[in-house]
Design a protein around this motif. Structure first.
Motif, PDB file in Angstrom:
ATOM      1  N   VAL A 168      47.689 101.147  14.756  1.00 24.43           N
ATOM      2  CA  VAL A 168      48.364 100.670  15.971  1.00 24.43           C
ATOM      3  C   VAL A 168      47.971 101.503  17.199  1.00 24.43           C
ATOM      4  CG1 VAL A 168      50.606 100.353  17.098  1.00 24.43           C
ATOM      5  CG2 VAL A 168      50.280  99.594  14.742  1.00 24.43           C
ATOM      6  N   PRO A 169      47.982 102.862  17.119  1.00 21.37           N
ATOM      7  CA  PRO A 169      47.511 103.632  18.276  1.00 21.37           C
ATOM      8  C   PRO A 169      46.043 103.381  18.608  1.00 21.37           C
ATOM      9  CG  PRO A 169      48.745 105.041  16.783  1.00 21.37           C
ATOM     10  CD  PRO A 169      48.509 103.752  16.069  1.00 21.37           C
ATOM     11  N   LEU A 170      45.236 103.091  17.587  1.00 24.05           N
ATOM     12  CA  LEU A 170      43.818 102.793  17.827  1.00 24.05           C
ATOM     13  C   LEU A 170      43.683 101.587  18.747  1.00 24.05           C
ATOM     14  CD1 LEU A 170      40.880 103.557  16.975  1.00 24.05           C
ATOM     15  CD2 LEU A 170      41.100 101.839  15.169  1.00 24.05           C
ATOM     16  N   PHE A 171      44.444 100.534  18.482  1.00 23.09           N
ATOM     17  CA  PHE A 171      44.401  99.352  19.338  1.00 23.09           C
ATOM     18  C   PHE A 171      44.983  99.644  20.721  1.00 23.09           C
ATOM     19  CE2 PHE A 171      43.960  97.040  15.273  1.00 23.09           C
ATOM     20  CZ  PHE A 171      42.882  96.239  15.616  1.00 23.09           C
ATOM     21  N   TYR A 172      46.005 100.498  20.749  1.00 21.86           N
ATOM     22  CA  TYR A 172      46.607 100.855  22.042  1.00 21.86           C
ATOM     23  C   TYR A 172      45.588 101.518  22.960  1.00 21.86           C
ATOM     24  CZ  TYR A 172      49.390 103.389  25.487  1.00 21.86           C
ATOM     25  OH  TYR A 172      49.878 103.900  26.660  1.00 21.86           O
ATOM     26  N   PHE A 173      44.842 102.473  22.435  1.00 20.58           N
ATOM     27  CA  PHE A 173      43.890 103.203  23.273  1.00 20.58           C
ATOM     28  C   PHE A 173      42.599 102.423  23.521  1.00 20.58           C
ATOM     29  CE2 PHE A 173      46.368 107.006  21.916  1.00 20.58           C
ATOM     30  CZ  PHE A 173      46.641 107.498  23.185  1.00 20.58           C
ATOM     31  N   LEU A 174      42.361 101.359  22.759  1.00 20.47           N
ATOM     32  CA  LEU A 174      41.180 100.545  22.997  1.00 20.47           C
ATOM     33  C   LEU A 174      41.364  99.558  24.159  1.00 20.47           C
ATOM     34  CD1 LEU A 174      39.997  99.722  19.343  1.00 20.47           C
ATOM     35  CD2 LEU A 174      38.648 100.906  21.106  1.00 20.47           C
ATOM     36  N   ARG A 175      42.581  99.353  24.580  1.00 23.07           N
ATOM     37  CA  ARG A 175      42.867  98.403  25.655  1.00 23.07           C
ATOM     38  C   ARG A 175      43.398  99.147  26.880  1.00 23.07           C
ATOM     39  NH1 ARG A 175      48.352  97.157  25.754  1.00 23.07           N
ATOM     40  NH2 ARG A 175      48.056  94.974  26.314  1.00 23.07           N
ATOM     41  N   PRO A 176      43.392  98.511  28.071  1.00 19.17           N
ATOM     42  CA  PRO A 176      43.993  99.155  29.241  1.00 19.17           C
ATOM     43  C   PRO A 176      45.458  99.470  28.953  1.00 19.17           C
ATOM     44  CG  PRO A 176      42.712  97.240  29.891  1.00 19.17           C
ATOM     45  CD  PRO A 176      42.774  97.210  28.391  1.00 19.17           C
ATOM     46  N   ASN A 177      45.856 100.724  29.178  1.00 20.82           N
ATOM     47  CA  ASN A 177      47.194 101.124  28.746  1.00 20.82           C
ATOM     48  C   ASN A 177      48.007 101.868  29.795  1.00 20.82           C
ATOM     49  OD1 ASN A 177      46.336 103.999  28.489  1.00 20.82           O
ATOM     50  ND2 ASN A 177      45.098 103.199  26.801  1.00 20.82           N
ATOM     51  N   GLY A 178      47.423 102.152  30.947  1.00 22.07           N
ATOM     52  CA  GLY A 178      48.172 102.832  32.001  1.00 22.07           C
ATOM     53  C   GLY A 178      48.312 104.323  31.821  1.00 22.07           C
ATOM     54  N   SER A 179      47.760 104.889  30.741  1.00 22.95           N
ATOM     55  CA  SER A 179      47.833 106.333  30.531  1.00 22.95           C
ATOM     56  C   SER A 179      46.570 106.993  31.085  1.00 22.95           C
ATOM     57  CB  SER A 179      47.978 106.645  29.032  1.00 22.95           C
ATOM     58  OG  SER A 179      46.755 106.453  28.356  1.00 22.95           O
ATOM     59  N   LYS A 180      46.506 108.307  30.934  1.00 14.75           N
ATOM     60  CA  LYS A 180      45.369 109.055  31.460  1.00 14.75           C
ATOM     61  C   LYS A 180      44.125 108.929  30.584  1.00 14.75           C
ATOM     62  CE  LYS A 180      48.070 112.644  33.844  1.00 14.75           C
ATOM     63  NZ  LYS A 180      47.580 112.366  35.202  1.00 14.75           N
ATOM     64  N   ILE A 181      44.270 108.505  29.333  1.00 13.25           N
ATOM     65  CA  ILE A 181      43.111 108.456  28.437  1.00 13.25           C
ATOM     66  C   ILE A 181      43.003 107.087  27.767  1.00 13.25           C
ATOM     67  CG2 ILE A 181      42.992 110.935  28.006  1.00 13.25           C
ATOM     68  CD1 ILE A 181      44.525 110.536  25.428  1.00 13.25           C
ATOM     69  N   ARG A 182      41.758 106.724  27.446  1.00 13.66           N
ATOM     70  CA  ARG A 182      41.485 105.433  26.818  1.00 13.66           C
ATOM     71  C   ARG A 182      40.202 105.542  26.000  1.00 13.66           C
ATOM     72  NH1 ARG A 182      39.840  99.743  29.823  1.00 13.66           N
ATOM     73  NH2 ARG A 182      39.650  98.510  27.902  1.00 13.66           N
ATOM     74  N   LEU A 183      40.177 104.835  24.870  1.00 16.67           N
ATOM     75  CA  LEU A 183      38.974 104.785  24.046  1.00 16.67           C
ATOM     76  C   LEU A 183      37.939 103.861  24.687  1.00 16.67           C
ATOM     77  CD1 LEU A 183      40.423 104.525  20.424  1.00 16.67           C
ATOM     78  CD2 LEU A 183      38.961 106.359  21.294  1.00 16.67           C
ATOM     79  N   GLY A 184      36.705 104.291  24.666  1.00 17.66           N
ATOM     80  CA  GLY A 184      35.617 103.503  25.221  1.00 17.66           C
ATOM     81  C   GLY A 184      34.295 104.074  24.759  1.00 17.66           C
ATOM     82  N   LYS A 185      33.354 104.150  25.677  1.00 19.18           N
ATOM     83  CA  LYS A 185      32.047 104.701  25.341  1.00 19.18           C
ATOM     84  C   LYS A 185      32.177 106.210  25.122  1.00 19.18           C
ATOM     85  CE  LYS A 185      27.281 105.084  27.001  1.00 19.18           C
ATOM     86  NZ  LYS A 185      26.336 104.785  28.122  1.00 19.18           N
ATOM     87  N   PRO A 186      31.735 106.685  23.953  1.00 18.78           N
ATOM     88  CA  PRO A 186      31.897 108.121  23.689  1.00 18.78           C
ATOM     89  C   PRO A 186      30.889 108.962  24.467  1.00 18.78           C
ATOM     90  CG  PRO A 186      30.705 107.082  21.896  1.00 18.78           C
ATOM     91  CD  PRO A 186      31.124 105.973  22.818  1.00 18.78           C
ATOM     92  N   LEU A 187      31.309 110.154  24.810  1.00 23.73           N
ATOM     93  CA  LEU A 187      30.405 111.143  25.378  1.00 23.73           C
ATOM     94  C   LEU A 187      29.851 111.960  24.208  1.00 23.73           C
ATOM     95  CD1 LEU A 187      29.171 112.704  27.788  1.00 23.73           C
ATOM     96  CD2 LEU A 187      31.259 114.092  27.818  1.00 23.73           C
ATOM     97  N   ILE A 188      28.594 111.715  23.852  1.00 24.65           N
ATOM     98  CA  ILE A 188      28.008 112.397  22.680  1.00 24.65           C
ATOM     99  C   ILE A 188      27.708 113.842  23.078  1.00 24.65           C
ATOM    100  CG2 ILE A 188      26.265 112.301  20.867  1.00 24.65           C
ATOM    101  CD1 ILE A 188      28.024 109.832  21.019  1.00 24.65           C
ATOM    102  N   ASP A 189      28.714 114.659  22.975  1.00 25.27           N
ATOM    103  CA  ASP A 189      28.627 116.053  23.391  1.00 25.27           C
ATOM    104  C   ASP A 189      29.068 116.924  22.215  1.00 25.27           C
ATOM    105  OD1 ASP A 189      28.838 118.568  24.492  1.00 25.27           O
ATOM    106  OD2 ASP A 189      29.814 117.907  26.338  1.00 25.27           O
ATOM    107  N   PHE A 190      28.096 117.424  21.468  1.00 24.74           N
ATOM    108  CA  PHE A 190      28.430 118.201  20.273  1.00 24.74           C
ATOM    109  C   PHE A 190      29.012 119.571  20.619  1.00 24.74           C
ATOM    110  CE2 PHE A 190      25.501 115.071  18.497  1.00 24.74           C
ATOM    111  CZ  PHE A 190      26.198 114.691  17.366  1.00 24.74           C
TER     112      PHE A 190
END
Length: 454
Positions: free
Chosen positions: A218-240
């Protein structure tokens, strides 16, 4: 699901940039405390139904193999705690796009590792159960419970990650709602599967993984969509290097959970020698009550750590000092209160699981009375470790956790029983937590000037 995601009115929200009073600090961390308490309670419910509806041997098997499952899940706590501290720091620096890229990279990495580790755990469960000392009667129960549990490991790891990131996203109430729904689902299914259908131990694991899928997906779907919070899942920054920083930041949480699993296995091994199956069951009962008490400290510390990280990144040292001082006073009060509650309620807590076994009841009640003294110390080291995680000092945080959850406990549980027998096993935690308290205090005093929190 839509109602869960409904956006709240922002003007009542407590943000990381706020000035915190005792009231607002407790309100901000309350959701994470309740989240950890409730997550602990539905683990306790598993034990309650198994002990009362399935039998004493399956109950002992559950307690014997459970640390092995938690060993793998520790990576989720590591990515969640360490990653949220790094993301909070990046947000404090005003780099929101970078924070989202790091967040996405951490979540996708955790999910991939979860799948890999679930396969490894599934394959090696029989060998591990034998190494842990499972008797011929306990072995099949250990195998079936663990293998069903490992099916849900990827979701469980995501759930552990999102518990921390919900706080950084300033959505702790949403995290609490999801945990409540997951936990209530688990409890209902426990009652249905074991109490009504009589399906046995494997159904306890099935009920648990259904709850974990709710808590992780459920949180995975929450962060995959516009949610009004400061963070959201999207394109990752490949930074090891960022991933490594998150791992280092969260190494204390990883160390704490892995060490707890190793130590629990060692306790069970010692108890099989000194008290047999009954000793393992008694220790399992103590751990169920311990999960709830420690959950309060962990939940508060989990909530306070992103505040420390944000204010460090923003250079707001006065607020960092304010949060630290208030937290210390709150932790001190909680340590005293929990010790008294545990001492007064020892018989009640033992009776929940051992009301039909007089010998197990008395052994457990006696053990809880000794174990309770540890609560005078445990909150300090849990908070200190999380606080240094929030300050992005993973080395000190990991050192506190390593000594508290592994080194001191291993030494104590190996040495004290030689002189004091079974009482030495129960008292090992008190000695270990006392030593950890002294080291935590030293670290807080040693680094106070570097981080401006005193």
């Amino acid at each position: 699901m839509r109602s869960i995601f409904r956006k709240k009115v922002k003007h009542n929200a407590i943000e990381l940039s706020n000035h915190f009073t005792y009231s607002s600090l407790i309100r901000f961390t309350m959701s994470s405390m309740l989240m950890m308490i409730f997550a602990s309670i539905y683990t306790v419910v598993d034990g309650f139904f198994v002990s009362n509806y399935v039998g004493s041997t399956p109950f002992a098997a559950l307690n014997l193999i459970f640390p092995f499952i938690m060993f793998f899940s520790a990576i989720g706590f590591m990515f969640g705690a360490g990653g949220s501290a790094l993301v909070a720091l990046t947000l404090g620096l005003g780099e929101e796009k970078k924070a989202n890229g790091i967040f996405s990279f951490i979540i996708y990495t955790a999910l991939g590792l979860g799948v890999l580790l679930s396969i490894i755990g599934f394959i090696f469960t029989p060998q591990v159960a034998v190494l842990l000392g499972a008797s011929d009667e306990m072995l099949p129960y250990c195998i079936i419970y663990a293998r069903v549990s490992f099916v849900g490991l990827p979701a469980f790891m995501l759930q552990n990650c999102f518990q921390s990131f919900m706080i950084t996203a300033e959505r702790p109430q949403l995290g609490l709602k999801i945990t409540l729904i997951a936990g209530i689902t688990n409890m209902i299914l426990d009652a249905l599967f074991m109490g009504f259908f009589g399906w046995g131990l494997w159904s306890a694991a099935l009920a648990t993984i259904v709850g974990q899928f709710i808590g992780g997906v459920v949180p995975l779907f929450y962060f995959l969509r516009p949610n009004g919070s400061k963070i959201r899942l999207g394109k990752p920054l490949i930074d090891f290097s960022a991933l490594g920083k998150a791992v280092m930041n969260g190494s204390s949480e990883f160390c704490s959970n892995v060490s707890m699993s190793i130590v629990n296995m060692l306790y069970n091994y010692q108890l099989m020698k000194f008290a047999g199956e009954q000793g393992v069951s008694a220790y399992g009962i103590i751990m169920y009550t311990n999960f709830v008490f420690i959950g309060i400290f962990m939940g508060y510390s989990m909530g306070a750590a992103p505040i420390a990280g944000y204010n460090l990144g923003a250079g707001n040292y006065e607020e960092l000092k304010n949060v630290f001082k208030r937290s210390i006073k709150l932790i001190a009060g909680a340590c005293i209160a929990m010790t008294l509650i545990s001492l007064l309620a020892a018989g009640f807590m033992a009776g929940i699981f051992a009301k039909n076994d007089a010998g197990l009841y008395e052994m457990t009640r006696h053990a809880i009375l000794i174990y309770s003294i540890a609560y005078l110390f445990v909150g300090w080291s849990v908070f200190s470790s999380a606080f240094f995680t929030g300050l992005n000092n993973g080395v000190i945080s990991a050192a506190i956790s390593f000594l508290r959850t592994l080194a001191f406990q291993v030494i104590a549980v190996l040495i004290l029983p030689v002189f004091f027998g079974l009482n030495g096993v129960w008292a090992a935690i008190v000695v270990a937590e006392g030593c950890a308290f002294v080291f935590s205090l030293y670290c807080l005093l040693r680094y106070r000037n570097r981080y401006h929190y005193v």
